[in-house]
Enzyme design. Structure first.
Site, PDB file in Angstrom:
ATOM      1  N   GLY B  90     -19.801  23.005  46.326  1.00 11.20           N
ATOM      2  CA  GLY B  90     -18.369  23.279  46.297  1.00 11.20           C
ATOM      3  C   GLY B  90     -18.169  24.572  45.547  1.00 11.20           C
ATOM      4  O   GLY B  90     -18.871  25.543  45.809  1.00 11.20           O
ATOM      5  N   SER B 122     -26.545  23.619  46.590  1.00 13.27           N
ATOM      6  CA  SER B 122     -25.580  24.719  46.508  1.00 13.27           C
ATOM      7  C   SER B 122     -25.080  24.889  45.052  1.00 13.27           C
ATOM      8  O   SER B 122     -25.885  25.213  44.183  1.00 13.27           O
ATOM      9  CB  SER B 122     -24.454  24.442  47.507  1.00 13.27           C
ATOM     10  N   ALA B 123     -23.797  24.663  44.764  1.00 11.13           N
ATOM     11  CA  ALA B 123     -23.309  24.802  43.385  1.00 11.13           C
ATOM     12  C   ALA B 123     -24.122  23.941  42.418  1.00 11.13           C
ATOM     13  O   ALA B 123     -24.399  24.347  41.288  1.00 11.13           O
ATOM     14  CB  ALA B 123     -21.834  24.428  43.304  1.00 11.13           C
ATOM     15  N   HIS B 159     -27.480  29.660  49.669  1.00 11.36           N
ATOM     16  CA  HIS B 159     -26.982  30.141  50.969  1.00 11.36           C
ATOM     17  C   HIS B 159     -27.345  31.614  51.166  1.00 11.36           C
ATOM     18  O   HIS B 159     -26.536  32.389  51.679  1.00 11.36           O
ATOM     19  CB  HIS B 159     -25.462  29.982  51.090  1.00 11.36           C
ATOM     20  N   GLU B 194     -30.627  28.706  53.574  1.00 10.53           N
ATOM     21  CA  GLU B 194     -30.207  27.347  53.954  1.00 10.53           C
ATOM     22  C   GLU B 194     -31.347  26.608  54.646  1.00 10.53           C
ATOM     23  O   GLU B 194     -31.872  27.084  55.660  1.00 10.53           O
ATOM     24  CB  GLU B 194     -28.991  27.416  54.879  1.00 10.53           C
TER      25      GLU B 194
END
Lengths: 236, 236
Positions: B90, B122-123, B159, B194
């Site tokens: 997020g 991700s985050a 990413h 990714e």
């Protein structure tokens, strides 16, 4: 009377630095012989002298002198006494960090409110908004605050990009990021495409250049604003 | 013994949430029946319950229960007592903000150092680095610091995207942004594409998944690291 050009980018594809907007700047800076350049955003990490030389070369084409703010002993006085001001692009976090370190935010606001013409491109435009929270830049330094000049009643997303319908990348689109911003914040955001700029004259804000812009407001659908729209009508 | 999976993304194009990595997670979480989910990054601005439901649905496929950290009265105790931890993606600024607001950073470090398996996507992976300074996210909230867990001796750019040679866009490429970071910072940065992840077992860090990764170090040319590279050998 406030008098600003708030441009998405310094450079459009296939042309030189500021080339696309130089005809507009000839008129905009007609009362000034020397422009104070603020290179704090350090585009591509350039030293201030090197970055200032790029601005100097572009403005020589319209017979303007350019002096970098770092060439002055006192940056606050440099702002206060400027005939005209240009803040270039680069990293918005570092730009804002330096605005705070050099304590020139009150001076910029006062000088620009008083009518000194101001040109911003990219990061230099982001700082015209309420906060820098819609920058696309990487947080490579930690500024003391995200609050910026508040010369316009909304934030800028420079280099605005439409989603690519063919993309298989799972990172967020620009529109998704701005929608996330509105989960936490009320400030409207204007997505300004490369080649567009805002012409701000006191309370009048006109969209100039060849593209529409995209306005994002909390709890509303985003809307496209055609070129030559009076942007200020959305902020009454 | 530290035991982490640090993944670029939760989802690869054309498959469901965590699907590409579930076989790996079956083994990784084999000792745990319940996973503590940290939804603070609020992907797409989702409320915590809604986001937790997405993680719960994915982990049900491998017979794991998921409880959101917001379902506990005391988030610090929730971390200390967790069998396993997953932090989803997020907005990294909001995630880090909530880690500080809830004062769980020391608890996360201690618990993970002590061997509790940790999955980040991700985050949730960005925070495993020294700082969050190589996030791609928009600064929609102002966290008290950019310092993160420091469980690996470098930062993550999740990413990671290669420059598009056909692009006419003038905004910075990912590589340019990371190079700007190294004007101001020494911490190395790993660009993780990714579908790639790091498997961290105490001092061993292996690159897993189907892609090479890109390592950026201050004052050096970026290098491509092939899949299955022992990443830790670059940080002796």
């Amino acid at each position: 009377m406030k008098n600003l050009i708030v441009a998405s980018t310094s450079t459009v594809h296939g042309s030189s630095y500021l080339e696309y907007i130089l005809p507009t700047l000839t008129d905009f800076f007609k009362e000034a012989s020397t422009i104070l350049f603020i290179p704090y955003a350090r585009a591509s990490g350039k030293p201030y002298d090197e970055y200032t030389a790029i601005a100097r070369k572009a403005f020589a084409k319209i017979d303007k002198k350019v002096i970098g703010i770092h060439e002055f002993d006192n940056p606050k006085e440099a702002v206060q006494q400027a005939e005209a001001i240009f803040t270039g692009g680069g990293n918005t976090f570092e730009l804002v960090n330096q605005l705070y370190q050099n304590d020139i935010i009150p001076d910029l606001i006062a000088t620009i409110e008083n009518g000194t013409p101001y040109l911003g491109t990219s990061a230099g435009s982001n700082i015209c908004g309420v906060t820098m929270m819609n920058t696309n830049d990487m947080p490579i330094v930690y500024p003391p605050s995200f609050k910026t000049l508040g010369l316009i009643p909304f934030n800028i997303n420079a280099h605005y990009l439409d989603p690519n319908p063919d993309s298989t990348h799972m990172g967020e689109t620009r529109e998704m990021r701005i929608k996330e911003f509105h989960v936490f914040n009320e400030t409207p955001v204007l997505g300004l495409r490369e080649g567009s700029w805002l012409e701000v004259k006191e309370d009048s804000i006109m969209l100039r250049g060849n593209h529409s812009a995209r306005l994002f407001q909390q709890n509303k659908e985003a809307i496209e604003l055609e070129k030559e729209t009076k942007i200020h009508q959305y902020f009454k």
